[in-house]
Write a protein that holds these residues in place. Structure first.
Motif, PDB file in Angstrom:
ATOM      1  N   GLU A  90      30.678  50.119  38.501  1.00  0.00           N
ATOM      2  CA  GLU A  90      30.755  48.656  38.560  1.00  0.00           C
ATOM      3  C   GLU A  90      30.845  48.110  37.146  1.00  0.00           C
ATOM      4  O   GLU A  90      30.182  48.617  36.226  1.00  0.00           O
ATOM      5  CB  GLU A  90      29.540  48.072  39.286  1.00  0.00           C
ATOM      6  CG  GLU A  90      29.405  48.524  40.736  1.00  0.00           C
ATOM      7  CD  GLU A  90      28.208  47.900  41.415  1.00  0.00           C
ATOM      8  OE1 GLU A  90      27.526  47.077  40.758  1.00  0.00           O
ATOM      9  OE2 GLU A  90      27.944  48.220  42.581  1.00  0.00           O
ATOM     10  N   ALA A  91      31.651  47.087  36.967  1.00  0.00           N
ATOM     11  CA  ALA A  91      31.860  46.489  35.650  1.00  0.00           C
ATOM     12  C   ALA A  91      30.551  45.976  35.068  1.00  0.00           C
ATOM     13  O   ALA A  91      29.667  45.499  35.797  1.00  0.00           O
ATOM     14  CB  ALA A  91      32.877  45.358  35.735  1.00  0.00           C
ATOM     15  N   ALA A  92      30.426  46.084  33.740  1.00  0.00           N
ATOM     16  CA  ALA A  92      29.288  45.621  32.946  1.00  0.00           C
ATOM     17  C   ALA A  92      28.068  46.528  33.066  1.00  0.00           C
ATOM     18  O   ALA A  92      27.049  46.272  32.405  1.00  0.00           O
ATOM     19  CB  ALA A  92      28.893  44.189  33.294  1.00  0.00           C
TER      20      ALA A  92
ATOM     21  N   ASP B  39      40.404  49.276  39.280  1.00  0.00           N
ATOM     22  CA  ASP B  39      40.269  48.104  38.423  1.00  0.00           C
ATOM     23  C   ASP B  39      39.046  48.168  37.515  1.00  0.00           C
ATOM     24  O   ASP B  39      38.594  47.146  37.002  1.00  0.00           O
ATOM     25  CB  ASP B  39      40.202  46.831  39.276  1.00  0.00           C
ATOM     26  CG  ASP B  39      39.057  46.860  40.279  1.00  0.00           C
ATOM     27  OD1 ASP B  39      38.416  47.933  40.426  1.00  0.00           O
ATOM     28  OD2 ASP B  39      38.825  45.833  40.936  1.00  0.00           O
ATOM     29  N   VAL B  40      38.502  49.340  37.303  1.00  0.00           N
ATOM     30  CA  VAL B  40      37.337  49.512  36.432  1.00  0.00           C
ATOM     31  C   VAL B  40      37.737  50.426  35.282  1.00  0.00           C
ATOM     32  O   VAL B  40      38.273  51.522  35.492  1.00  0.00           O
ATOM     33  CB  VAL B  40      36.131  50.102  37.191  1.00  0.00           C
ATOM     34  CG1 VAL B  40      34.998  50.437  36.220  1.00  0.00           C
ATOM     35  CG2 VAL B  40      35.648  49.125  38.244  1.00  0.00           C
TER      36      VAL B  40
ATOM     37  N   PHE C 254      30.981  50.293  31.669  1.00  0.00           N
ATOM     38  CA  PHE C 254      32.112  50.001  32.540  1.00  0.00           C
ATOM     39  C   PHE C 254      32.569  48.564  32.308  1.00  0.00           C
ATOM     40  O   PHE C 254      31.755  47.672  32.033  1.00  0.00           O
ATOM     41  CB  PHE C 254      31.724  50.196  34.006  1.00  0.00           C
ATOM     42  CG  PHE C 254      31.398  51.621  34.354  1.00  0.00           C
ATOM     43  CD1 PHE C 254      32.364  52.597  34.283  1.00  0.00           C
ATOM     44  CD2 PHE C 254      30.115  51.978  34.754  1.00  0.00           C
ATOM     45  CE1 PHE C 254      32.066  53.916  34.588  1.00  0.00           C
ATOM     46  CE2 PHE C 254      29.809  53.286  35.072  1.00  0.00           C
ATOM     47  CZ  PHE C 254      30.787  54.268  34.985  1.00  0.00           C
ATOM     48  N   SER C 255      33.879  48.364  32.411  1.00  0.00           N
ATOM     49  CA  SER C 255      34.431  47.032  32.193  1.00  0.00           C
ATOM     50  C   SER C 255      35.494  46.758  33.241  1.00  0.00           C
ATOM     51  O   SER C 255      36.092  47.678  33.808  1.00  0.00           O
ATOM     52  CB  SER C 255      35.040  46.921  30.786  1.00  0.00           C
ATOM     53  OG  SER C 255      36.133  47.817  30.647  1.00  0.00           O
ATOM     54  N   ALA C 256      35.721  45.479  33.500  1.00  0.00           N
ATOM     55  CA  ALA C 256      36.790  45.079  34.417  1.00  0.00           C
ATOM     56  C   ALA C 256      38.127  45.200  33.697  1.00  0.00           C
ATOM     57  O   ALA C 256      38.349  44.569  32.669  1.00  0.00           O
ATOM     58  CB  ALA C 256      36.557  43.649  34.892  1.00  0.00           C
ATOM     59  N   ASP C 257      38.993  46.044  34.236  1.00  0.00           N
ATOM     60  CA  ASP C 257      40.283  46.306  33.598  1.00  0.00           C
ATOM     61  C   ASP C 257      41.304  46.571  34.692  1.00  0.00           C
ATOM     62  O   ASP C 257      41.181  47.550  35.454  1.00  0.00           O
ATOM     63  CB  ASP C 257      40.186  47.507  32.654  1.00  0.00           C
ATOM     64  CG  ASP C 257      41.417  47.642  31.754  1.00  0.00           C
ATOM     65  OD1 ASP C 257      42.480  47.101  32.111  1.00  0.00           O
ATOM     66  OD2 ASP C 257      41.303  48.291  30.699  1.00  0.00           O
ATOM     67  N   ALA C 258      42.315  45.704  34.788  1.00  0.00           N
ATOM     68  CA  ALA C 258      43.329  45.860  35.828  1.00  0.00           C
ATOM     69  C   ALA C 258      44.129  47.143  35.656  1.00  0.00           C
ATOM     70  O   ALA C 258      44.683  47.676  36.634  1.00  0.00           O
ATOM     71  CB  ALA C 258      44.275  44.657  35.829  1.00  0.00           C
TER      72      ALA C 258
END
Length: 444
Positions: A331-333, A347-348, A359-363
């Motif tokens: 999960e992001a962050a 998307d992570v 972890f970061s949100a990355d398309a």
């Protein structure tokens, strides 16, 4: 070994939708000699029917259309006494001939719980009677081997062997010739200057008397400076330099070792990770890899495997059944912590903050170049994206540990073969897992 010594075959339930994949798996179970107690579409199968069949093992043809059904049947499939065998429906549908027979042998090994996957005829004698005398040497085994063909082949190919330019045979070289003569023929000619016939001439202006010796005295105050500066600051000849005090002993009693490494983030974010890339044929390889890794691994394991429909939650549940490491959905962050295995959605991605991974949100998903090279590794399993090979090799050039899957279970070896051909490590999933454990160890 007699048939009575072998463990009895398990009763098997086949869960697959109607189609070629189901037919191929049914044939494989027949070749394995298994007892088929149930054959149903998991989308229409009732939970109680599966429980009443009481199978010892369940063979499942994986595809996105049955993922919800598997989650509904999880109360039975999650039993620790049940052996689960997964196969991808797409691979099973097109498997035939030699490949189908090979998979059937692997199925027999899984049902019987042994590692013998070789075809018939490869058995070795179980009892060897000792005989007097020395064993046959390799030279004796090849005593009658024909060599004329190899000699003629080498003679025909000799003219095509490229020359490196370091050795040029002299035109006058003839056989036989000793080694000393050959080396002498290769040396370039040289001439020795004639020695003078008389003593060397003495310059007229050169003094013939020996210069007086000057005592050096104490040299503790010498230094390298220009001659002009010496003339300006030199003491008069009558001055006597004072002796420098002897150096005192160096006190090492108060020395201590100081930790120069920067502090880790307080949330336990790891400095690096093992990234596992997989695709078609990857679920089985991933299960074998995670099943070999021990609990408490001193590095996190990140898994990126593209799935149709993005049902990564189901992949987490499947891998958690065989993994000693906790399997989590990234999960992001959130920090990336050692001792866990993470399934990465599309998307992570990854980010580095304060020498820790998050972890970061990355398309675009995970980027291989984000990993710190000296603290990380990349493992390419069956079906890994060949478009990431260049980035993986670039990371290896900076110090990362990189390996590729080889062996019969690698259905799509394009990316894995590329890194192996570049000199990276190679092995089957359990072997790669052992290398990971040896490199990072287990935290206490």
């Amino acid at each position: 070994m007699s048939a009575n010594d072998l463990p009895s075959l398990l009763s098997v339930a086949l869960l697959a939708r109607v189609g070629p994949a189901r037919e191929r798996l049914r044939e494989a179970l027949g070749q394995a000699g298994a007892t088929l107690v149930l054959e149903e579409d998991p989308n229409t199968l009732e939970l109680q029917v599966l429980r009443d069949a009481a199978p010892g093992a369940v063979l499942i043809a994986l595809e996105p259309a049955i993922e919800d059904a598997l989650e509904r049947l999880d109360p039975v499939l999650g039993s620790p006494s049940l052996t689960l065998i997964f196969d991808e429906a797409e691979l099973a549908a097109r498997r035939e001939g030699w490949e189908a027979q090979r998979w059937a042998r692997h199925l027999v090994a899984k049902l019987h719980g042994h590692l013998d996957v070789l075809p018939p005829g490869s058995e070795q004698d179980g009892l060897l009677q000792p005989e007097p005398g020395l064993p046959t040497t390799p030279a004796q085994l090849h005593a009658d081997a024909p060599l004329d063909f190899h000699v003629r082949e080498a003679f025909d190919a000799a003219g095509d062997v490229p020359a490196d330019g370091l050795y040029q045979a002299p035109d006058t070289l003839s056989e036989p010739m000793s080694l000393e003569e050959a080396l002498a023929a290769l040396q370039p000619p040289f001439s020795t200057p004639a020695a003078p016939s008389g003593p060397p001439p003495v310059p007229v202006s050169a003094p013939q008397t020996e210069p007086p010796r000057v005592p050096l005295g104490d040299h503790s105050s010498w230094s390298l400076v220009d001659d002009d500066a010496v003339a300006a600051v030199a003491p008069p000849p009558s001055a006597t330099p004072s002796a420098a005090p002897p150096p005192s002993d160096f006190d090492i009693a108060r020395l201590s070792l100081v930790d120069l490494e920067a502090e880790r983030p307080a949330d336990g974010a790891a400095a690096g990770a093992v990234l596992v890339l997989a695709g078609i044929g990857g679920p089985d390889a991933l299960r074998r890899l995670l099943a070999t890794l021990p609990a408490g691994l001193a590095t996190p394991v990140l898994v990126h495997m593209r799935l149709d429909g993005g049902r990564y939650g189901n992949l987490v549940k499947q891998m958690a059944r065989v993994s000693a490491l906790p399997v989590l959905l990234a999960e992001a962050a959130e920090p990336v912590q050692a001792g866990n295995a993470y399934i990465l959605p599309d998307d992570v991605g990854l980010a580095v903050r304060d020498r820790g991974l998050y972890f970061s949100a990355d398309a675009q998903g995970v980027q291989v170049g984000t990993l710190p090279p000296s603290e990380s590794a990349v493992v390419l399993l069956s079906g890994a994206d060949a478009g990431q090979v260049d980035a993986v090799l670039a990371l290896a050039g900076e110090g990362a540990w990189v390996a590729g899957q080889v062996g019969e279970g690698c259905y799509d070896p394009t990316a894995a073969n590329a890194v192996v051909a570049a000199g990276m490590h190679a092995g089957e999933p359990p072997q790669l897992a052992q290398h990971i454990v040896e490199r990072w160890g287990v935290s206490e």
